[in-house]
Design a protein around this motif. Structure first.
Motif, short mmCIF file in Angstrom:
data_model
loop_
_atom_site.label_atom_id
_atom_site.label_comp_id
_atom_site.label_asym_id
_atom_site.label_seq_id
_atom_site.Cartn_x
_atom_site.Cartn_y
_atom_site.Cartn_z
N ARG A 83 0.84 -1.20 0.00
CA ARG A 83 0.00 0.00 0.00
C ARG A 83 0.87 1.25 0.00
N PHE A 84 2.02 1.16 0.66
CA PHE A 84 2.94 2.30 0.71
C PHE A 84 3.45 2.64 -0.69
N LYS A 85 3.78 1.61 -1.47
CA LYS A 85 4.24 1.84 -2.84
C LYS A 85 3.16 2.52 -3.68
N VAL A 86 1.93 2.06 -3.50
CA VAL A 86 0.81 2.67 -4.24
C VAL A 86 0.64 4.12 -3.81
N PHE A 87 0.78 4.37 -2.50
CA PHE A 87 0.66 5.72 -1.96
C PHE A 87 1.74 6.64 -2.53
N LEU A 88 2.98 6.15 -2.60
CA LEU A 88 4.08 6.95 -3.15
C LEU A 88 3.80 7.34 -4.59
N LYS A 89 3.34 6.38 -5.38
CA LYS A 89 3.04 6.67 -6.80
C LYS A 89 1.92 7.69 -6.91
N ALA A 90 0.92 7.57 -6.04
CA ALA A 90 -0.21 8.50 -6.06
C ALA A 90 0.26 9.92 -5.72
N VAL A 91 1.19 10.02 -4.77
CA VAL A 91 1.74 11.33 -4.40
C VAL A 91 2.54 11.91 -5.56
N GLN A 92 3.36 11.07 -6.19
CA GLN A 92 4.17 11.52 -7.33
C GLN A 92 3.30 11.95 -8.51
N ASP A 93 2.18 11.24 -8.70
CA ASP A 93 1.27 11.55 -9.80
C ASP A 93 0.30 12.67 -9.47
N LYS A 94 0.41 13.19 -8.22
CA LYS A 94 -0.47 14.27 -7.75
C LYS A 94 -1.94 13.87 -7.85
N ASP A 95 -2.26 12.69 -7.38
CA ASP A 95 -3.64 12.20 -7.39
C ASP A 95 -4.52 13.07 -6.50
N PRO A 96 -5.84 13.00 -6.69
CA PRO A 96 -6.77 13.80 -5.87
C PRO A 96 -6.62 13.51 -4.38
N GLU A 97 -6.96 14.50 -3.58
CA GLU A 97 -6.82 14.40 -2.13
C GLU A 97 -7.60 13.22 -1.55
N ASP A 98 -8.81 13.00 -2.07
CA ASP A 98 -9.64 11.92 -1.52
C ASP A 98 -9.00 10.55 -1.78
N HIS A 99 -8.30 10.40 -2.91
CA HIS A 99 -7.63 9.13 -3.20
C HIS A 99 -6.45 8.92 -2.26
N LEU A 100 -5.69 9.99 -2.00
CA LEU A 100 -4.56 9.90 -1.09
C LEU A 100 -5.03 9.53 0.32
N GLU A 101 -6.14 10.15 0.76
CA GLU A 101 -6.68 9.85 2.08
C GLU A 101 -7.16 8.41 2.17
N SER A 102 -7.73 7.92 1.09
CA SER A 102 -8.19 6.53 1.05
C SER A 102 -7.02 5.56 1.20
N LEU A 103 -5.92 5.86 0.52
CA LEU A 103 -4.73 5.01 0.62
C LEU A 103 -4.13 5.07 2.02
N LEU A 104 -4.12 6.26 2.62
CA LEU A 104 -3.61 6.40 3.98
C LEU A 104 -4.46 5.60 4.97
N ASN A 105 -5.77 5.62 4.76
CA ASN A 105 -6.67 4.87 5.64
C ASN A 105 -6.41 3.38 5.54
N GLU A 106 -6.07 2.90 4.33
CA GLU A 106 -5.75 1.49 4.16
C GLU A 106 -4.50 1.12 4.96
N ILE A 107 -3.51 2.02 4.92
CA ILE A 107 -2.28 1.77 5.68
C ILE A 107 -2.58 1.82 7.18
N HIS A 108 -3.34 2.83 7.60
CA HIS A 108 -3.69 2.97 9.01
C HIS A 108 -4.44 1.74 9.51
N GLY A 109 -5.22 1.14 8.65
CA GLY A 109 -6.01 -0.02 9.04
C GLY A 109 -5.17 -1.22 9.41
N HIS A 110 -3.89 -1.20 9.06
CA HIS A 110 -2.99 -2.31 9.39
C HIS A 110 -1.89 -1.87 10.36
N TYR A 111 -2.13 -0.78 11.07
CA TYR A 111 -1.16 -0.29 12.04
C TYR A 111 -0.94 -1.27 13.19
#
Length: 256
Positions: A83-111
């Motif tokens: 999920r971190f790799k996907v998040f990095l690519k999304a940040v580099q691609d300047k994806d929408p804020e809601d998509h970035l938050e969704s990816l962060l929530n996925e990572i947080h869900g496995h904290y």
């Protein structure tokens, strides 16, 4: 740890014979779940890090610490890393804020796979990466970033503690990197030797600053600092802010 004949954490499905009939059983406890539960238990038994007054009794897990040390657990972080790799690519691609938050929530869900210390560090790093303040180079993993960040953080905390107390850094680091118990704290007089390296004037200045409004007896202050030093070794290194809180709590105790 109790052993059940034929049972292995890596295996969940077993077959056995009951009156000549083959039966199957599924064990819900996985190796990852076991390690997560053990991690939470170890943290709970360690006590509340912000309270230097109440120290829990030595945990029964300490006797088998070499076998169950949380620092050596092989926690499966594959999902978080993917999920971190996907998040990095999304940040580099300047994806929408809601998509970035969704990816962060996925990572947080496995904290739950991370220690509390790692969770706090991950929150900080992910926020900095998202804002662009930290740029991840190459194939660096979240685990590597956490290790580097926590190592640098601990080094800074040790340097700050040395600065305000004058304690010998090498001896302090050696202590922190060893397994300290009540039984070996002062083995061969090593804790007494460490205390002799402190700068008494710096310590008195620090304790007075932390104990505003509290009468500071120099003898009592030195005794309380000895406790503070022991807790920094046992539970630390920790932030200088937390050290100040410990010092104030210790000095507010009845001086007797």
């Amino acid at each position: 740890m109790a052993t059940v004949q034929g049972y292995r954490l890596e295996k969940q499905d077993y077959t056995f014979k009951d009156d000549g009939e083959a039966r199957g059983v599924h064990i819900g406890l996985t190796k990852t779940l076991y390690e997560v539960l053990l991690l939470r238990l170890k943290e709970a038994l360690a006590g509340t890090i912000s309270d230097p007054i109440t120290r829990p009794e030595e945990s029964p897990l300490e006797s088998i610490d070499g076998q169950l040390n949380i620092n050596s657990l092989k926690i499966d972080l594959d999902y978080i890393e993917s999920r971190f790799k996907v998040f990095l690519k999304a940040v580099q691609d300047k994806d929408p804020e809601d998509h970035l938050e969704s990816l962060l929530n996925e990572i947080h869900g496995h904290y739950c796979l991370l220690s509390r210390e790692q969770q706090a560090a991950a929150d900080y790093l992910l926020a900095k990466i998202k804002s662009g303040e930290i740029v991840v180079q190459g194939n660096e993993t979240l685990e590597n970033l956490l290790e580097k960040y926590l190592k640098d953080q601990k080094e800074e905390q040790i340097d700050q503690f040395v600065e305000i107390t004058g304690v010998d850094k090498k001896q302090l680091v050696d202590f922190i990197n060893s397994s300290v118990t009540d039984g070996n704290l002062n083995a061969y007089g090593r804790f007494d030797s460490l205390k002799k390296t402190i700068d008494k004037e710096k310590v008195m200045k620090f304790m007075r600053e932390c104990a505003v409004g509290v009468s500071v007896n120099p003898v009592i202050a030195q005794i309380r600092f000895s406790r503070l030093l022991e807790d920094f070794i046992r539970k630390g290194p920790v932030s200088i802010e937390l050290v100040r809180l410990w010092a104030r709590k210790l000095m507010e105790r009845k001086q007797q």
